[in-house]
Design an enzyme around this catalytic site. Sequence first.
Site, mmCIF file in Angstrom:
data_model
loop_
_atom_site.group_PDB
_atom_site.id
_atom_site.type_symbol
_atom_site.label_atom_id
_atom_site.label_comp_id
_atom_site.label_asym_id
_atom_site.label_seq_id
_atom_site.Cartn_x
_atom_site.Cartn_y
_atom_site.Cartn_z
ATOM 1 N N CYS A 145 0.844 -1.210 0.000
ATOM 2 C CA CYS A 145 0.000 0.000 0.000
ATOM 3 C C CYS A 145 0.874 1.253 0.000
ATOM 4 O O CYS A 145 1.473 1.592 1.026
ATOM 5 C CB CYS A 145 -0.909 -0.012 1.230
ATOM 6 S SG CYS A 145 -1.849 1.500 1.432
ATOM 7 N N CYS A 148 -0.377 4.095 2.328
ATOM 8 C CA CYS A 148 -0.114 3.861 3.754
ATOM 9 C C CYS A 148 1.364 4.077 4.092
ATOM 10 O O CYS A 148 1.686 4.637 5.132
ATOM 11 C CB CYS A 148 -0.485 2.432 4.170
ATOM 12 S SG CYS A 148 -1.987 1.794 3.418
ATOM 13 N N ASP A 149 2.261 3.617 3.230
ATOM 14 C CA ASP A 149 3.666 3.521 3.632
ATOM 15 C C ASP A 149 4.637 4.395 2.838
ATOM 16 O O ASP A 149 5.820 4.471 3.186
ATOM 17 C CB ASP A 149 4.128 2.050 3.505
ATOM 18 C CG ASP A 149 3.327 1.132 4.414
ATOM 19 O OD1 ASP A 149 2.929 1.598 5.493
ATOM 20 O OD2 ASP A 149 3.095 -0.029 4.042
#
Length: 323
Positions: A145, A148-149
């Site tokens: 993701c 997200c990261d």
Amino acid sequence: MDQDSLSKEDVYDVIIIGGGPAGLTAGMYTARARLSTVLIEKLGIGGQASITDRIENYPGFVEGISGPELVHTMEEQARSFGMRIVFGEVTTIKCSEESIIKKVFVNGEPEPYQCLSLVLAAGHEQRKLGVPGEKDYTGKGVSYCATCDGAFFRDLPIAVVGGGDVALEEALFLTRFAKKIYVIHRRDRLRGTKILQERAFNNNKIEFIFDSIVDEIFGQMLVDGVKVRNLKTGERKDLEVNGVFVFVGWIPGLSFLGSIIERSEDGYIVVDKEMETSREGVFACGDCRKKNLRQIVTACGDGATAAFSAQHYVERMKGEEYV
Ligand SMILES: Cc1cc2nc3c(=O)[nH]c(=O)nc-3n(C[C@H](O)[C@H](O)[C@H](O)COP(=O)(O)OP(=O)(O)OC[C@H]3O[C@@H](n4cnc5c(N)ncnc54)[C@H](O)[C@@H]3O)c2cc1C
């Protein structure tokens, strides 16, 4: 987000499994049709759309819209008509020929939620590479993701594995943070939409490594690199990267279904044009069903159709009960 407290004694008109765009749309329609509607979600509301930075191809938003904003609005809209949400993982469902009541077991608990009609909107899961190091370094450099990261990889070199739309979208998003992005793809050309290909080819942070696969992800505490092999020449090389983002396709994660419903060879749910599955009163919509185009707009369309079919099924069952 509040957990709605719901009785397991009641028989709800509709239970929806999965709170992505398909499930939220289905819930909005059935709740608006005044059917008692419960949606069960194992993670956060919004599904894949909630981890998508910018959505440019959902109608109505000329400038695009952020995934979290879009799904938050969908949730609010469905709740405004009375849809309720339970957070938990559906672990089993039971349907029998003898009863019109379907049972939905959550988190392995012995008492199920009960309903007349069931809408399956559980999406699908990202395929893993299945190479040494992938599991060990997940969360330590390996990610599925970018939204997200991505920010953890500011000014660092990273690899994106895959060549479809999601891989290209995510690689382009990651150019905001990373110093350099190697897109490693097993074929000699990309599968992604032309506009995404053009943007990726024109971005000087992105370098493509075609005809190649990742054999191993290595490092010490965190990822230090990947071993790459060219499938045509057999040439092997180590690529120094601090992050590996994997976008190599999908698998349906429908183990809770067992074998009670017909599925395609690759595991997706088979439905008719009204979104009904092989079992009466059970409908499926969105990415978990067999189809060619898996997008938000098609998930929403499926969700509306599944809801409409569920509504007719429930009305028919109640009508029969009362004659
Ligand atoms: C990075 C990325 C970028 C994308 N970009 C775009 C884009 O730009 N435009 C576009 O149209 N589409 C895009 N897509 C695709 C789009 O997000 C999906 O097609 C869409 O979200 C499918 O909706 P869905 O509701 O069918 O499934 P999902 O969004 O996958 O939702 C399914 C939900 O079911 C839940 N669930 C699964 N199993 C259970 C269980 N056992 N119990 C309870 N809950 C369960 C999951 O947690 C999930 O929340 C993108 C996808 C990704 C990953």
